[in-house]
Design an enzyme around this catalytic site. Sequence first.
Site, PDB file in Angstrom:
ATOM      1  N   GLY A  16       0.827  -1.205   0.000  1.00 44.80           N
ATOM      2  CA  GLY A  16       0.000   0.000   0.000  1.00 44.80           C
ATOM      3  C   GLY A  16       0.857   1.249   0.000  1.00 44.80           C
ATOM      4  O   GLY A  16       0.489   2.288   0.544  1.00 44.80           O
ATOM      5  N   GLY A  17       2.019   1.159  -0.640  1.00 48.63           N
ATOM      6  CA  GLY A  17       3.002   2.231  -0.574  1.00 48.63           C
ATOM      7  C   GLY A  17       2.610   3.512  -1.276  1.00 48.63           C
ATOM      8  O   GLY A  17       3.218   4.551  -1.036  1.00 48.63           O
ATOM      9  N   TYR A 135     -16.351  -6.023   6.754  1.00 49.95           N
ATOM     10  CA  TYR A 135     -14.986  -5.476   6.753  1.00 49.95           C
ATOM     11  C   TYR A 135     -14.396  -5.556   8.159  1.00 49.95           C
ATOM     12  O   TYR A 135     -13.246  -5.953   8.344  1.00 49.95           O
ATOM     13  CB  TYR A 135     -15.034  -4.036   6.264  1.00 49.95           C
ATOM     14  CG  TYR A 135     -13.757  -3.250   6.406  1.00 49.95           C
ATOM     15  CD1 TYR A 135     -12.766  -3.307   5.430  1.00 49.95           C
ATOM     16  CD2 TYR A 135     -13.546  -2.440   7.519  1.00 49.95           C
ATOM     17  CE1 TYR A 135     -11.596  -2.569   5.559  1.00 49.95           C
ATOM     18  CE2 TYR A 135     -12.375  -1.703   7.660  1.00 49.95           C
ATOM     19  CZ  TYR A 135     -11.407  -1.766   6.675  1.00 49.95           C
ATOM     20  OH  TYR A 135     -10.258  -1.039   6.805  1.00 49.95           O
TER      21      TYR A 135
END
Length: 313
Positions: A16-17, A135
Site C-alpha cells: 500500500g506504498g 470489513y
Amino acid sequence: MGSVNNAGPMRVLVTGGSGLVGKAIEHVVQEEGGKHEEEEWIFLSSKDADLVCKSGRTVSTHEGEPALLVSDSLQRSSQRDNLKINDNVLQTAHEMGVTKVVSCLSSCIFPDRTTYPIDETMIHNGPPHDSNFGYSHAKRMIDVQNRAYFQQYGHRYTAVIPTNVFGPHDNFNIENGHVLSALVNKTYKAKKDGTPVNVWGSGSPRRQFIYSLDLGRLIVWVLREYNEVDPIILSVGEEEEVSIKEAVEMIAQSLDFKGKMLFDTTMSDGQMKKTASNAKLRRYLPNFTFTPLQEAIKMTCDWFLANYDIART
C-alpha cells in the site's frame, strides 16, 4: 520476504506504498531523516503486487528478502478480499522468515455497543456496527491470526489501530473517501461553484482524527521498538475528539469558504462516537506531540489545492 541477513541491511517492505499511510511512512523515512543506515525500505503499490492474489506475494523483493513488513490494507474492500489479504500476507511472511509484521486495522472494528473509551482489550467484545460488519470482522481476524502465529511459531506479528486518518495522498472522493478528506473536496467544490456545503448527517457524530504524518511516525516507531503481539491504538487523546460540524468549520476556515453549511439529516450519521483511549501509547511515548488538528487540516487543504490534478477525487 525472508529472514534477517546480519551482514546486510534490514529490509522493510511497505505494501500500500502509494496510499495515504504508505506515502506518510515514505515521507517520514525519506524526507524527515527517519531512515536508519542499516535499513532498506521498499514501497509497493497494488500495481506491483495484488495482495488478494496469492501469486502476487513474491513480487519485487530485490536482491534479498525483507526482514520486516508493514501491511497497509486500510482500503474498504470486501470481507472476502480482506480475509485473503490477511492470510496471504501473514502466511507468506511466516513461510519466508519475516521477523516482524505490522498490520493496520481500523477503529471501526470495535463493538458498536460498548463502554467508552474503547481500549485494545475490547476488540472482540461484541459485534461491530452494522454499516461495516463484514470489513470489521475481516480486520479483527488479523488480531486472531497474529496471536495464533505467536503461539505456534513465536512470531511477533502485531497490529496498529489508528483512529480516523487524513492527510496528503488521501482519497478525497466525495462518495467513498475518508470523511474529513471528502469534506475538503466538498467544501472546495462549494466555494468554486458558489453553493452551500451539503454535509451528510447532523454533524453531531464525534471523531478522533490523526494526521497521516503523525501516524507514519508512530508506525515507524512500532516497527522498530514495539514488541508486543497485542495491538496498540494510535490516536490523539480523548480530549481531542471533535464533532463533524467542528471539523467542517476548520476546513471552511482553511479554504477561506464563507458560504453556508447545510446538514442533511435524511442521511445516516453512522456511529455517534468511537472514543478510543491512547493510554497504552502514552505509556510508551508520553512526550509524543501530535500535530494540532487545525494546523493538520490546513496542511491537508494546501496539499489538495496544490495537487488537485493528481489527487484522488
